[in-house]
Design an enzyme around this catalytic site. Structure first.
Site, short mmCIF file in Angstrom:
data_model
loop_
_atom_site.label_atom_id
_atom_site.label_comp_id
_atom_site.label_asym_id
_atom_site.label_seq_id
_atom_site.Cartn_x
_atom_site.Cartn_y
_atom_site.Cartn_z
N GLU A 3 -7.47 4.61 7.40
CA GLU A 3 -7.27 6.04 7.10
C GLU A 3 -8.48 6.60 6.37
O GLU A 3 -8.87 7.75 6.57
CB GLU A 3 -5.99 6.22 6.28
CG GLU A 3 -4.75 6.04 7.14
CD GLU A 3 -3.50 5.66 6.38
OE1 GLU A 3 -3.46 5.81 5.14
OE2 GLU A 3 -2.54 5.18 7.02
N LYS A 10 0.10 4.24 -0.33
CA LYS A 10 -0.58 5.43 0.21
C LYS A 10 -0.29 6.62 -0.72
O LYS A 10 -0.14 6.41 -1.92
CB LYS A 10 -0.15 5.70 1.65
CG LYS A 10 -0.32 4.45 2.52
CD LYS A 10 -0.25 4.72 4.00
CE LYS A 10 -0.44 3.41 4.75
NZ LYS A 10 -0.46 3.58 6.20
N ASN A 19 0.87 -1.17 0.00
CA ASN A 19 0.00 0.00 0.00
C ASN A 19 0.91 1.22 0.00
O ASN A 19 1.48 1.58 1.03
CB ASN A 19 -0.90 -0.03 1.24
CG ASN A 19 -1.77 1.22 1.34
OD1 ASN A 19 -1.83 2.02 0.41
ND2 ASN A 19 -2.45 1.38 2.47
N GLU A 54 -5.82 -5.35 9.99
CA GLU A 54 -4.89 -4.27 10.30
C GLU A 54 -5.31 -3.58 11.60
O GLU A 54 -6.14 -2.67 11.59
CB GLU A 54 -4.91 -3.23 9.17
CG GLU A 54 -4.43 -3.74 7.84
CD GLU A 54 -3.77 -2.63 7.03
OE1 GLU A 54 -2.59 -2.78 6.73
OE2 GLU A 54 -4.42 -1.63 6.75
N HIS A 98 -9.80 0.92 4.25
CA HIS A 98 -8.59 1.19 5.04
C HIS A 98 -8.93 2.14 6.18
O HIS A 98 -9.75 3.04 6.03
CB HIS A 98 -7.51 1.80 4.13
CG HIS A 98 -6.18 1.85 4.80
ND1 HIS A 98 -5.85 2.83 5.72
CD2 HIS A 98 -5.11 1.02 4.74
CE1 HIS A 98 -4.63 2.59 6.17
NE2 HIS A 98 -4.16 1.50 5.59
N GLY A 114 1.74 2.00 11.15
CA GLY A 114 2.73 3.07 11.20
C GLY A 114 3.33 3.34 12.56
O GLY A 114 4.01 4.35 12.76
N SER A 119 2.77 -2.16 10.46
CA SER A 119 4.18 -2.18 10.86
C SER A 119 4.94 -3.44 10.45
O SER A 119 5.84 -3.90 11.16
CB SER A 119 4.32 -1.92 12.36
OG SER A 119 3.93 -0.60 12.67
#
Ligand code: PGA
Length: 248
Positions: free
Chosen positions: A94, A9, A7, A164, A92, A170, A210
């Site tokens: 985000e 991003k 991904n 996730e 996702h 992250g 991560s």
């Protein structure tokens, strides 16, 4: 064969992506299926560069829930397909948080993607507060059931569920192997309850959050887990090639 999804991003221009992909391909040992979810602006170029490499696919990171028309700035399923995407990430965290995508929108996006022949990578995962209050199974049940609502069992072959945990994305933190395995089992149980034992066994489940060159191979070998979703660590071609070549 394991499925390793990148991904990107909102990283890399098309010019940067070209250099990156040439390097990545030169190091790729074909031991897994690599799915490169690049920015929209890199789709056609990425498809052109990976052409002929059967184990490398190109995907998008988002899709409009509408088929076409008055949606300024949106990208439709047909546009994605035509630009070379064979799959798309939906749900996702985000997008759920920053762009207010709820279960209903996610369900619509999945349906429009499948209808147009795109495979779907459905992201689900709990917050730290939900983990600490032992709500992981409840959260995942709600997210998965809402997202897959109205889908026929035979459509699940085109869905990959990416677990996730939001607190792992992250952050440099990952769950313990045993916790990833517990959640992998929970996800399969949810699909079994909503569909069938066969569906629960066959659904593809990957882990994301991560993942890096040091932990990829171990996480990839977890029970109930078919692969990885890699964010930050996919951006360096050497590092990501290492992840691809060791995740078997
Ligand atoms: P990360 O991101 O690997 O940088 O944690 C994963 C993701 O957000 O999909």
């Amino acid at each position: 064969m394991k499925k390793i999804i990148a991904n990107f991003k909102m990283n890399k221009t098309a010019t940067e992506m070209k250099q990156y992909l040439i390097k990545l391909i030169s190091k790729f040992e074909d031991k897994c299926e690599a799915v490169l979810c690049v920015p929209y602006t890199c789709l056609s170029l990425a498809k052109f560069i990976v052409d002929g490499h059967d184990n490398i696919k190109v995907g998008a990171q988002n899709i409009s829930e509408e088929e076409e028309g008055k949606c300024t700035g949106e990208i439709s399923a047909r546009m994605l397909k035509d630009s070379g995407a064979s799959c798309v990430i939906v749900g996702h965290s985000e997008r759920r948080a920053k762009f207010k995508e709820n279960g209903k929108i996610i369900n619509k996006k999945i349906k429009v993607a499948l209808k147009n022949g795109l495979e779907v990578i459905l992201c689900v995962g709990e917050t730290l507060a939900e983990r600490n209050t032992l709500k992981v199974a409840d959260t995942l049940r709600e997210q998965i059931s809402e997202a897959l609502k109205g889908l026929y069992e035979n459509e699940l072959e085109n869905i990959t569920i990416a677990y996730e945990p939001i607190w792992a994305i992250g952050s440099g933190k990952t769950p313990l192997v045993k916790d990833i395995e517990i959640v992998g089992k929970i996800i399969r149980k949810i699909v079994t309850e909503d569909y069938s034992a066969k569906a629960g066994e066959e659904i593809k489940v990957v882990y994301g959050g991560s993942v890096n060159t040091k932990n990829a191979a171990t996480i990839c070998r977890c029970k109930y887990i078919d692969g990885l979703l890699v964010g930050g660590a996919c951006l360096d071609a050497d590092g990501f090639a290492q992840i691809l070549n060791t995740s078997i």
